[in-house]
Design an enzyme around this catalytic site. Structure first.
Site: not given
Ligand SMILES: *Cc1c(COP(=O)(O)O)cnc(C)c1O
Length: 420
Positions: A142, A232, A260
């Site tokens: 994701y 990511d 995060k």
């Molecule tokens: C949570 C998450 C996102 C998205 O971040 P948001 O602040 O919710 O837009 C993207 N990549 C990873 C790996 C994530 O865990």
């Protein structure tokens, strides 16, 4: 009727599904979501007065628990000076210096307000810098809620992606199974690919570690085919090690996405890379990227304080001990029902499946109904876990060994209650 139930019913009238992000609706587990009144350290207290040990931490950011006094103080002080200027501040400069000193292979960063923006702009930068269109994402990873990356697995074999939602246009997105280098290599041979984007430890299909050599294999394939490698690290950054998965696995990414933890619970994210690559961004280069609240003073204050606290000696050792300690305590319970577990550092998932999955296809074979019952049974015993089998628990750095005992026995009891 509980107060949470009442509030959910009222919320559904004015917010789709009553929630501002779908997973919060608890549709994949039994029962309804508690409405949270406040957080204290790693405890959540709901509007009915129930208290839980929080192993979600707002899906990762609250690695030091809720309302940490130093973070509260920093945000209050920043607020008193004004919430937002839409103009450069020294705070952003110092924060950028801190982040680039912590994260390997990042000379420059751009701050944004969400992980979604970070990956969206990272992919645009990759396309702008390479002059190529196609990207490769891995099934089950994701990267936020924008079109390019919101595509589902479809068939297990690497194929052209099908959108995972109506309204999505993702014609330049290729997909491949996680942990399968061959599928990535086939795409790279056939198409001019701008970038491969990966969660270096997958956390959004449950915790699935990379097989040994997988990340380095992606690095080598990207180098051989002129594609950029995007890590990511929105979830793994500042969690698996101070320098994130790049530091833990010793593999270099061209672009690193952060989110995060970097915002300490406020809306802040970032992406960065080499000076040369980042110079492609406007106003130096021609790749446009911007945001009204980017580098917001309150968010930067929370993030800077959080990263400084995480720089104290022993924090990551303790996070590792906490992860290993919980895994050890859970092992006999999980074994009793022929289930499995996966963990990297303070990310941990109990899988309702005999062996821990290696990719999304395997993750989907878990007994999701049993997970849904177990989740509720844990909640009833005061342990707040992510409300999906396809998520990882985020352990906070503040748990004591006595609390690990309590958590493991509650989770074990909950298993007995739903599996026996
Ligand atoms: C949570 C998450 C996102 C998205 O971040 P948001 O602040 O919710 O837009 C993207 N990549 C990873 C790996 C994530 O865990």
């Amino acid at each position: 009727m509980s107060r949470s139930s009442e509030l959910l019913e009222q919320s559904r009238r004015v917010i789709p599904g009553g929630v501002n992000s779908p997973v919060r609706a608890f549709l994949a587990v039994e029962g309804e979501p508690p409405f949270i009144a406040r957080g204290e350290g790693h405890h959540l207290i709901d509007v009915d007065g129930n208290s839980y040990i929080d192993l979600v931490g707002s899906w990762g950011p609250l690695i030091l628990g809720h309302a940490h006094p130093a973070v509260v103080e920093a945000v209050q002080a920043a607020m008193a000076l004004g919430a937002s200027f839409g103009a450069p501040t020294e705070r952003e400069l110092r924060f950028a210096e801190l982040v680039t000193s912590i994260v390997p292979n990042v000379d420059q960063v751009r701050m944004v307000s969400s992980g979604t923006e970070a990956t969206m702009h990272a992919l645009r930068l990759a396309r702008g810098a390479t002059g190529r269109q196609a990207i490769i994402k891995l099934d089950g990873c994701y990267h936020g809620a924008h079109d390019d990356v919101l595509v589902s697995a479809g068939s297990g074999v690497a194929t052209f992606a099908r959108p995972g939602s109506p309204g999505i246009v993702a014609t330049a997105t290729l997909t491949a199974p996680f942990n399968d280098l061959g599928a990535v290599e086939r795409h790279l041979r056939e198409r001019e690919v701008a970038a491969v984007i990966v969660e270096p430890v997958a956390g959004n299909m449950g915790c699935i570690p990379p097989r040994p050599g997988y990340l380095q294999g992606l690095r080598d394939l990207c180098d051989a085919h002129g594609a950029l490698l995007i890590f990511d690290e929105v979830m793994t950054g500042f969690r698996l090690a101070r320098g994130g998965a790049q530091e833990l696995f010793g593999v270099r990414a061209d672009i690193v996405c952060m989110g995060k933890i970097i915002g300490g619970g406020l809306p802040l994210a970032a992406f960065g890379g080499s000076r040369e690559l980042m110079q492609n961004l406007s106003p130096v280069g021609s790749v446009y990227q911007g945001g009204t609240l980017s580098g917001n003073p309150l968010a930067v204050a929370a993030g800077q304080t959080t990263l400084e606290l995480l720089g104290q000696p022993g924090v990551y050792e303790r996070l590792g001990e906490i992860g290993a300690g919980l895994e050890q305590r859970l092992a006999p319970h999980v074994a009793r029902y022929g289930m499995s577990m996966a963990r990297v550092g303070s990310m941990l998932t109990v899988f309702f499946r005999a062996t821990a999955p290696q990719d999304f296809e395997q993750a989907k074979e878990c007994d999701l109904a049993a997970f849904g019952r177990w989740h509720r049974a844990c909640l009833d015993r005061g342990v707040y876990l992510p409300c999906s089998q396809f998520e990882t628990a985020f352990l906070p750095a503040t748990l004591t060994n006595a609390e690990l005992d309590r958590i493991a026995s509650a989770m074990g009891d909950a298993l007995d209650a739903v599996m026996a």
